[in-house]
Write a protein that holds these residues in place. Sequence first.
Motif, short mmCIF file in Angstrom:
data_model
loop_
_atom_site.label_atom_id
_atom_site.label_comp_id
_atom_site.label_asym_id
_atom_site.label_seq_id
_atom_site.Cartn_x
_atom_site.Cartn_y
_atom_site.Cartn_z
N LEU A 1 15.23 12.33 -2.40
CA LEU A 1 16.40 13.21 -2.47
C LEU A 1 16.31 14.18 -3.65
CD1 LEU A 1 19.31 10.78 -1.54
CD2 LEU A 1 18.07 12.38 -0.07
N ARG A 2 15.09 14.47 -4.06
CA ARG A 2 14.87 15.41 -5.15
C ARG A 2 15.61 16.71 -4.86
NH1 ARG A 2 9.31 16.66 -8.01
NH2 ARG A 2 9.36 14.42 -7.85
N GLY A 3 16.36 17.17 -5.85
CA GLY A 3 17.11 18.42 -5.70
C GLY A 3 18.54 18.25 -5.22
N PHE A 4 18.84 17.13 -4.59
CA PHE A 4 20.22 16.86 -4.19
C PHE A 4 20.98 16.33 -5.39
CE2 PHE A 4 18.25 16.76 0.01
CZ PHE A 4 19.20 17.38 0.80
N VAL A 5 22.25 16.66 -5.50
CA VAL A 5 23.10 16.17 -6.58
C VAL A 5 24.34 15.52 -5.98
CG1 VAL A 5 22.30 17.84 -8.29
CG2 VAL A 5 24.25 18.41 -6.86
N ARG A 6 24.82 14.50 -6.64
CA ARG A 6 26.03 13.80 -6.18
C ARG A 6 27.25 14.66 -6.54
NH1 ARG A 6 25.17 8.63 -7.70
NH2 ARG A 6 24.64 8.05 -5.59
N ARG B 1 6.18 27.95 -0.86
CA ARG B 1 6.96 27.18 -1.83
C ARG B 1 6.89 25.69 -1.55
NH1 ARG B 1 13.33 28.04 -3.44
NH2 ARG B 1 13.31 26.54 -5.14
N LEU B 2 6.99 25.31 -0.28
CA LEU B 2 6.89 23.89 0.08
C LEU B 2 5.48 23.37 -0.20
CD1 LEU B 2 7.93 21.26 1.25
CD2 LEU B 2 7.42 22.17 3.53
N ARG B 3 4.48 24.11 0.22
CA ARG B 3 3.09 23.69 0.03
C ARG B 3 2.76 23.46 -1.44
NH1 ARG B 3 -0.81 28.26 0.71
NH2 ARG B 3 -0.21 28.46 -1.46
N ASP B 4 3.28 24.33 -2.30
CA ASP B 4 2.95 24.27 -3.72
C ASP B 4 3.96 23.46 -4.54
OD1 ASP B 4 0.81 25.85 -3.05
OD2 ASP B 4 1.70 27.71 -3.82
N SER B 5 4.92 22.82 -3.89
CA SER B 5 5.97 22.11 -4.60
C SER B 5 5.48 20.77 -5.15
CB SER B 5 7.16 21.86 -3.67
OG SER B 5 6.80 20.92 -2.67
N ASP B 6 6.21 20.27 -6.14
CA ASP B 6 5.88 18.96 -6.70
C ASP B 6 5.96 17.87 -5.64
OD1 ASP B 6 5.49 20.02 -9.19
OD2 ASP B 6 7.45 19.41 -9.97
N ILE B 7 6.95 17.94 -4.78
CA ILE B 7 7.11 16.86 -3.80
C ILE B 7 5.95 16.83 -2.81
CG2 ILE B 7 8.52 18.03 -2.04
CD1 ILE B 7 10.25 15.30 -2.31
N ALA B 8 5.36 17.98 -2.51
CA ALA B 8 4.21 18.01 -1.61
C ALA B 8 2.93 17.57 -2.32
CB ALA B 8 4.02 19.40 -1.03
N VAL C 1 7.41 9.65 0.90
CA VAL C 1 8.49 10.33 0.18
C VAL C 1 8.61 11.77 0.68
CG1 VAL C 1 9.24 11.15 -2.09
CG2 VAL C 1 8.28 8.86 -1.85
N PHE C 2 7.49 12.43 0.88
CA PHE C 2 7.50 13.80 1.40
C PHE C 2 8.18 13.85 2.77
CE2 PHE C 2 5.55 17.11 3.98
CZ PHE C 2 5.80 18.24 3.20
#
Length: 95
Positions: A86-91, A23-30, A37-38
């Motif tokens: 901080l992609r995926g984190f919400v305030r 999941r991490l390898r194939d993620s947008d952030i990777a 950023v990664f």
Amino acid sequence: MDPLVPPEVDLRNFHYMPLDVVRLRDSDIAGVEDGEVFRAAVLAWCAAWHQVPAASLPDDDAVLARLTGYGRDLATWKRVREAGALRGFVRCSDG
């Protein structure tokens, strides 16, 4: 938004964090974001693991810069944060 995790959730005694490698390898952030950023995102996940409540981060750029390896370099931290560290984190309402 209400907090996503109850305030008493504490994983500081759990030193191992499972990682879904595919999941991490194939993620947008990777695949899309730059390496800095990664790196900051992964360090944010690691920091959030041992925050109380677990899976949270403080809403404080000075603290976030330190937790993600930028020390007192707030300008670079803010650039990386804006780029998606901080992609995926919400305030949430608890800060």
